[in-house]
Design a protein around this motif. Sequence first.
Motif, PDB file in Angstrom:
ATOM      1  N   GLU A   1      77.213   5.236  30.518  1.00  0.00           N
ATOM      2  CA  GLU A   1      76.123   4.414  31.051  1.00  0.00           C
ATOM      3  C   GLU A   1      76.099   3.032  30.395  1.00  0.00           C
ATOM      4  O   GLU A   1      75.777   2.030  31.038  1.00  0.00           O
ATOM      5  CB  GLU A   1      74.772   5.126  30.884  1.00  0.00           C
ATOM      6  CG  GLU A   1      73.661   4.389  31.615  1.00  0.00           C
ATOM      7  CD  GLU A   1      72.332   5.137  31.655  1.00  0.00           C
ATOM      8  OE1 GLU A   1      72.267   6.281  31.144  1.00  0.00           O
ATOM      9  OE2 GLU A   1      71.369   4.568  32.187  1.00  0.00           O
ATOM     10  N   LEU A   2      76.450   2.991  29.124  1.00  0.00           N
ATOM     11  CA  LEU A   2      76.502   1.694  28.433  1.00  0.00           C
ATOM     12  C   LEU A   2      77.481   0.748  29.135  1.00  0.00           C
ATOM     13  O   LEU A   2      77.177  -0.419  29.383  1.00  0.00           O
ATOM     14  CB  LEU A   2      76.935   1.903  26.971  1.00  0.00           C
ATOM     15  CG  LEU A   2      77.124   0.622  26.156  1.00  0.00           C
ATOM     16  CD1 LEU A   2      75.784  -0.030  25.857  1.00  0.00           C
ATOM     17  CD2 LEU A   2      77.888   0.898  24.861  1.00  0.00           C
TER      18      LEU A   2
ATOM     19  N   ARG B   1      75.640  -9.435  37.902  1.00  0.00           N
ATOM     20  CA  ARG B   1      74.450  -9.940  38.587  1.00  0.00           C
ATOM     21  C   ARG B   1      73.837 -11.180  37.939  1.00  0.00           C
ATOM     22  O   ARG B   1      73.171 -11.964  38.614  1.00  0.00           O
ATOM     23  CB  ARG B   1      73.371  -8.851  38.688  1.00  0.00           C
ATOM     24  CG  ARG B   1      72.737  -8.460  37.375  1.00  0.00           C
ATOM     25  CD  ARG B   1      71.737  -7.339  37.539  1.00  0.00           C
ATOM     26  NE  ARG B   1      70.437  -7.796  38.002  1.00  0.00           N
ATOM     27  CZ  ARG B   1      69.503  -8.316  37.208  1.00  0.00           C
ATOM     28  NH1 ARG B   1      69.726  -8.482  35.915  1.00  0.00           N
ATOM     29  NH2 ARG B   1      68.350  -8.683  37.691  1.00  0.00           N
ATOM     30  N   SER B   2      74.092 -11.380  36.628  1.00  0.00           N
ATOM     31  CA  SER B   2      73.313 -12.444  35.968  1.00  0.00           C
ATOM     32  C   SER B   2      74.061 -13.118  34.824  1.00  0.00           C
ATOM     33  O   SER B   2      73.502 -13.341  33.762  1.00  0.00           O
ATOM     34  CB  SER B   2      72.007 -11.841  35.436  1.00  0.00           C
ATOM     35  OG  SER B   2      72.307 -10.897  34.410  1.00  0.00           O
TER      36      SER B   2
ATOM     37  N   SER C   1      77.428  -4.292  35.047  1.00  0.00           N
ATOM     38  CA  SER C   1      76.523  -4.700  36.125  1.00  0.00           C
ATOM     39  C   SER C   1      75.697  -5.910  35.711  1.00  0.00           C
ATOM     40  O   SER C   1      75.414  -6.782  36.521  1.00  0.00           O
ATOM     41  CB  SER C   1      75.605  -3.540  36.526  1.00  0.00           C
ATOM     42  OG  SER C   1      74.765  -3.183  35.434  1.00  0.00           O
TER      43      SER C   1
ATOM     44  N   SER D   1      71.475  -3.381  43.569  1.00  0.00           N
ATOM     45  CA  SER D   1      70.650  -4.561  43.865  1.00  0.00           C
ATOM     46  C   SER D   1      71.400  -5.883  43.749  1.00  0.00           C
ATOM     47  O   SER D   1      70.824  -6.955  43.909  1.00  0.00           O
ATOM     48  CB  SER D   1      69.442  -4.581  42.934  1.00  0.00           C
ATOM     49  OG  SER D   1      69.882  -4.855  41.614  1.00  0.00           O
ATOM     50  N   ILE D   2      72.681  -5.830  43.455  1.00  0.00           N
ATOM     51  CA  ILE D   2      73.433  -7.089  43.299  1.00  0.00           C
ATOM     52  C   ILE D   2      73.856  -7.581  44.687  1.00  0.00           C
ATOM     53  O   ILE D   2      74.499  -6.844  45.439  1.00  0.00           O
ATOM     54  CB  ILE D   2      74.672  -6.884  42.401  1.00  0.00           C
ATOM     55  CG1 ILE D   2      74.234  -6.296  41.048  1.00  0.00           C
ATOM     56  CG2 ILE D   2      75.417  -8.195  42.205  1.00  0.00           C
ATOM     57  CD1 ILE D   2      75.373  -5.911  40.133  1.00  0.00           C
ATOM     58  N   PRO D   3      73.475  -8.805  45.052  1.00  0.00           N
ATOM     59  CA  PRO D   3      73.754  -9.255  46.425  1.00  0.00           C
ATOM     60  C   PRO D   3      75.234  -9.543  46.671  1.00  0.00           C
ATOM     61  O   PRO D   3      75.955  -9.975  45.774  1.00  0.00           O
ATOM     62  CB  PRO D   3      72.930 -10.545  46.541  1.00  0.00           C
ATOM     63  CG  PRO D   3      72.740 -11.032  45.151  1.00  0.00           C
ATOM     64  CD  PRO D   3      72.748  -9.827  44.267  1.00  0.00           C
TER      65      PRO D   3
ATOM     66  N   TRP E   1      75.993  -0.417  32.429  1.00  0.00           N
ATOM     67  CA  TRP E   1      74.916  -1.376  32.161  1.00  0.00           C
ATOM     68  C   TRP E   1      75.506  -2.767  31.876  1.00  0.00           C
ATOM     69  O   TRP E   1      75.070  -3.774  32.430  1.00  0.00           O
ATOM     70  CB  TRP E   1      74.093  -0.877  30.965  1.00  0.00           C
ATOM     71  CG  TRP E   1      73.014  -1.814  30.495  1.00  0.00           C
ATOM     72  CD1 TRP E   1      71.867  -2.139  31.154  1.00  0.00           C
ATOM     73  CD2 TRP E   1      72.975  -2.536  29.249  1.00  0.00           C
ATOM     74  NE1 TRP E   1      71.119  -3.014  30.407  1.00  0.00           N
ATOM     75  CE2 TRP E   1      71.781  -3.272  29.232  1.00  0.00           C
ATOM     76  CE3 TRP E   1      73.844  -2.605  28.156  1.00  0.00           C
ATOM     77  CZ2 TRP E   1      71.423  -4.085  28.149  1.00  0.00           C
ATOM     78  CZ3 TRP E   1      73.495  -3.412  27.084  1.00  0.00           C
ATOM     79  CH2 TRP E   1      72.289  -4.141  27.087  1.00  0.00           C
TER      80      TRP E   1
ATOM     81  N   LYS F   1      72.289   3.055  40.551  1.00  0.00           N
ATOM     82  CA  LYS F   1      71.206   2.485  39.754  1.00  0.00           C
ATOM     83  C   LYS F   1      71.540   1.061  39.298  1.00  0.00           C
ATOM     84  O   LYS F   1      70.726   0.160  39.398  1.00  0.00           O
ATOM     85  CB  LYS F   1      70.950   3.386  38.539  1.00  0.00           C
ATOM     86  CG  LYS F   1      69.934   2.835  37.539  1.00  0.00           C
ATOM     87  CD  LYS F   1      69.744   3.807  36.360  1.00  0.00           C
ATOM     88  CE  LYS F   1      68.893   3.171  35.260  1.00  0.00           C
ATOM     89  NZ  LYS F   1      68.821   4.012  34.059  1.00  0.00           N
ATOM     90  N   TYR F   2      72.730   0.863  38.817  1.00  0.00           N
ATOM     91  CA  TYR F   2      73.066  -0.424  38.195  1.00  0.00           C
ATOM     92  C   TYR F   2      73.616  -1.472  39.149  1.00  0.00           C
ATOM     93  O   TYR F   2      73.509  -2.665  38.887  1.00  0.00           O
ATOM     94  CB  TYR F   2      74.041  -0.205  37.028  1.00  0.00           C
ATOM     95  CG  TYR F   2      73.346   0.376  35.822  1.00  0.00           C
ATOM     96  CD1 TYR F   2      72.518  -0.437  35.035  1.00  0.00           C
ATOM     97  CD2 TYR F   2      73.456   1.720  35.490  1.00  0.00           C
ATOM     98  CE1 TYR F   2      71.841   0.090  33.933  1.00  0.00           C
ATOM     99  CE2 TYR F   2      72.780   2.247  34.404  1.00  0.00           C
ATOM    100  CZ  TYR F   2      71.972   1.435  33.629  1.00  0.00           C
ATOM    101  OH  TYR F   2      71.303   1.944  32.557  1.00  0.00           O
ATOM    102  N   PHE F   3      74.238  -1.042  40.255  1.00  0.00           N
ATOM    103  CA  PHE F   3      74.930  -2.027  41.097  1.00  0.00           C
ATOM    104  C   PHE F   3      74.279  -2.280  42.457  1.00  0.00           C
ATOM    105  O   PHE F   3      74.588  -3.265  43.109  1.00  0.00           O
ATOM    106  CB  PHE F   3      76.397  -1.617  41.288  1.00  0.00           C
ATOM    107  CG  PHE F   3      77.231  -1.756  40.046  1.00  0.00           C
ATOM    108  CD1 PHE F   3      77.893  -2.942  39.755  1.00  0.00           C
ATOM    109  CD2 PHE F   3      77.333  -0.698  39.141  1.00  0.00           C
ATOM    110  CE1 PHE F   3      78.658  -3.072  38.607  1.00  0.00           C
ATOM    111  CE2 PHE F   3      78.098  -0.822  37.988  1.00  0.00           C
ATOM    112  CZ  PHE F   3      78.756  -2.008  37.720  1.00  0.00           C
TER     113      PHE F   3
END
Lengths: 534, 473
Positions: free
Chosen positions: B145-146, B156-157, B152, B257-259, B149, B253-255
């Motif tokens: 998960e790390l 995204r940012s 992603s 929402s990335i447009p 995280w 969960k992690y990916f």
Amino acid sequence: MQLRTVLPHSLKKTSAASLMAVLALSSTGLLQPGYAQIKAAPPAPAKVSQPVDVNKQTQPTASEATPSQIPAETWRKNAPKVPPPREFKLPTPQVYTLDNGLKVELVEDHRFPFITLELGIKCGSTIEPREKLGLADMTSDMLLEGTKTRTSKQISEDVDFIGGGIRAGSDYDYSMLLASSLSKYTDRMFDVFCDVLLNPTFPEDELTLKKTNLVEELAMRRAQPGFLVGERFAKVVFGTHPYSEVAPTPTTVKAITRDDLEKFHHNNFIPNNSILVVVGDFDSAKLKDLIASKFGKWQAGSVTSAQEPQLPIQHGRHIYLVNRPGSAQSSIRIGNTSISRKDPNFFPMLVANQILGGAAQARLFLNIREQKGYTYGAYSHVDARKEPGAFAALADVRTEVTAPSLEEFFYELDRLRNVKPSAKELNDAKNYLAGSFQLSLETQAGLAQKLLDASLYELPDDYLQTYADKVMAVNADDVRKIARKMIDYDNLVIAVVGDAAKIEKDLEYFGPVDVYDTKGKLSDDWGKQPKPGS
Amino acid sequence: MSNRKRTLLTLAVTLLLSNTTTSAPATTVSPVQTTISVNGFEIKKPLIPVTERFTLANGLRVVLSEDHSAPVASCVIVYDVGARNEKKGRSGFAHLFEHMMFEGSENVGKAEYFKYIESTGGNVNASTHPDFTNYFEKVPSNQLELALWLESDRMRSLKVTPENFENQLQTVKEEKRLNYDNKPYVPAEVKMEELAFDNWTNQHPVIGSFEDLDAASISDIRQFFKTFYAPNNAVLAIVGDIDPTQAKALVHKYFDSIPSQKIPAPPSPAEPVQTKAKYLKVDDQHAEMPAFWMTWKAPPRREGDYYALGILEKVLSTGTSSRLYQRMIKGDQVALSANASYDERRGPALFESMVIVKPTSTPEKAREIVWDELEKLKKEPISQAELDKAKNQILRDMFSSAGYYTLQRSVGRAELLAEYTSFFGNSTFLDKDIEGYLKVTPADIQKAAQDIFTKDGVTVVDAVPTHATTQAQ
């Protein structure tokens, strides 16, 4: 394309230097999985770049850099909670000893149709005569050049045909014969392996060629600043000890005769001084029969032991500068002798080194690369051998920041001695060492190498099983204590390779400077114009 | 055989057959391997059993491969961007950007990417190629998960600040000094690639030039990120000791929402056919021995003589029984090393031979010998035994412990799954490629040699030592 190695792979395969590099790294437990394997020609070679890392600094605010269209997702703020480690147990090898004294360790691995053999012999360059430097490695190397029933070419053909690989070489303390192949050819692999080990003929013409090529290769190595800085550093740190010789010289190579090889092989390549590790896709019962039939006739002998001189004592800081005019960078190596592999301080030493310069998250890298930008990478190494090896901090820096880089090295070396590492630093270093050890066991060669190392250095039977626990038991005081012991701050040996005309004056601020040429000779008149007509 | 069960290295045919996860989704691909026979070679298909493939709504393609033989999980992300996507005057951009990807994102601080992974004992790295860029993490399996995280968050940012940009600019320049300018033969090799290709898209070096790097602005960098580092331009592969249901949930969960972004097509990599031999002499101040390259344009991956050239590379210079080794190092003793390699790309590629010449010979003489060996390949079919040897070496590349792409490593498996999915839309093409190599006949080899190794199509570059470093100034 970046970091592409142009040095041809045939050189790599036959070069003992590359083998030794792997052995040295693995023997200190610093082998990073994925990076120290000798590269086979893959369908499409990876060109993996050096990581990029940065130092902790004030963060710019999110609004300043984050595109505004990114929706706020505050749940992402913290790193995820880590579940407990999944259960895992080291494979337990089947260990037994043949009547002739050969120790055997077997691990079955049926993931892939492949088998890996590693033979270690407890003899190396420390027992070769000084006028014949290179004898041990030449003996190992020449195993592959002819037997009573195979020519050099037949050996190559037989190994290549079975999807195999075979390498031999000698380090300071040990010699190795390493091989692997597709497992459907296991019988054929063992056949060639034992033939080269037991029946080498060291043909004269092959030896002549090897010697000629090695002399030329030595000249090529002199073009590499990394070789020059390692050579100068070892000469000073180890004095008259055999560890001081990082490579033979053209003279000692030329002095090696076929007779020398035969004697070295006969006296030292003996089963009661050797360990065979096999990991792969085989059936143990059948393999034991094969090993008995192939290795059973190997004759035991008596073990040669070396009488080695005391290591020199350094008095004050001294700079050993190898002048390489036109060098775009300065290669720096600073350090002292360290500890032996069996030293009870081995684990504290590993952790201390890890905090200082064991990885891209360590202090040297964060300071000299990330904060200062003087270099592409700054690291430190512990080379714990059968006897105390070297500890060194090192970097290749831009010529104009040679002196400022030295200042930072001294600052970090002193800080490790005087300031307790933070709990987080300590924990990260330990997790790194324990985790990377565990991850390196993913491949057959990775596991075989660890098993062989533990046996060669005569480490306790539970060494691999307890490795992680011993790393995790190191505390901050242990680190400071060993740092004080291993970093002889006032008597550090400083070796630099670079353009003396540009850096010598600045180096004098740190201590007396001796200038050498790239051939290794002390040159008093390096700065003077050549005399007309001379 | 209880001993074997506890063996970490025992993969487990049982594992492959016992995909008993009750919640296994309908899209799960059966990971059972079958053995097939090609020209007398037996191989298992699929070479890398895939547990599941799926695509997120934003276009991110994901491949999962479960394997519990070691407590390790590897993630690879391949972005479909490389030096070939660069514009003239902006060479080195893709690689500079790869460095920026470690400079921090909304929730991950500047120094932290490496720290997070390394403090688990894991490995993290990236590399930039002419036709793709890859990122990987190999971690203890409880740390999956790390890795997700981290990957992603930067997708995204990513934070692109002037300070980070300047710092990485300096770092890349240092990398160029260290690994290119200060090394024997490397500057000449870069020149060789520039000369051998005619299309700038292919010929410019991945590391770029100092002038172009200095000309890069922060808005260029931001635009580059937005354009190419989008989920619909990426493939994520996760391989190792994972629970596929859980891994899939984490990816969502992690990916999710990335447009996605609009991705422009790369510039055409088309190369004209070379009709006249090219030659260049390069002074090399760090080399001790003369060296040269002989290079020919070659077909893209999986096209034309691709498989035959892969075999030819082995025949010519893999192992000490190879033709160039036996002839040039052993027989005629004109070379210190003699290599052939197929620099594969998705577009036009190169087949290169590089020789370091012994002082007792000359580059001209050594080149004649290379030509002689190539002419032999054109005139006479190779023996079945030599062909089978080369095929065994192809299998060795897949199965040995060494190399980034070996199947023994979870990172190697993840990389292959991600690359094949990114390049060809299908990771099972790996099996097809191995079959392709095993199907090559002596006639195929002969034809490929005739097609490729032409006198007019060659580019020759000599690296001439100037011995500057060993002379007193």
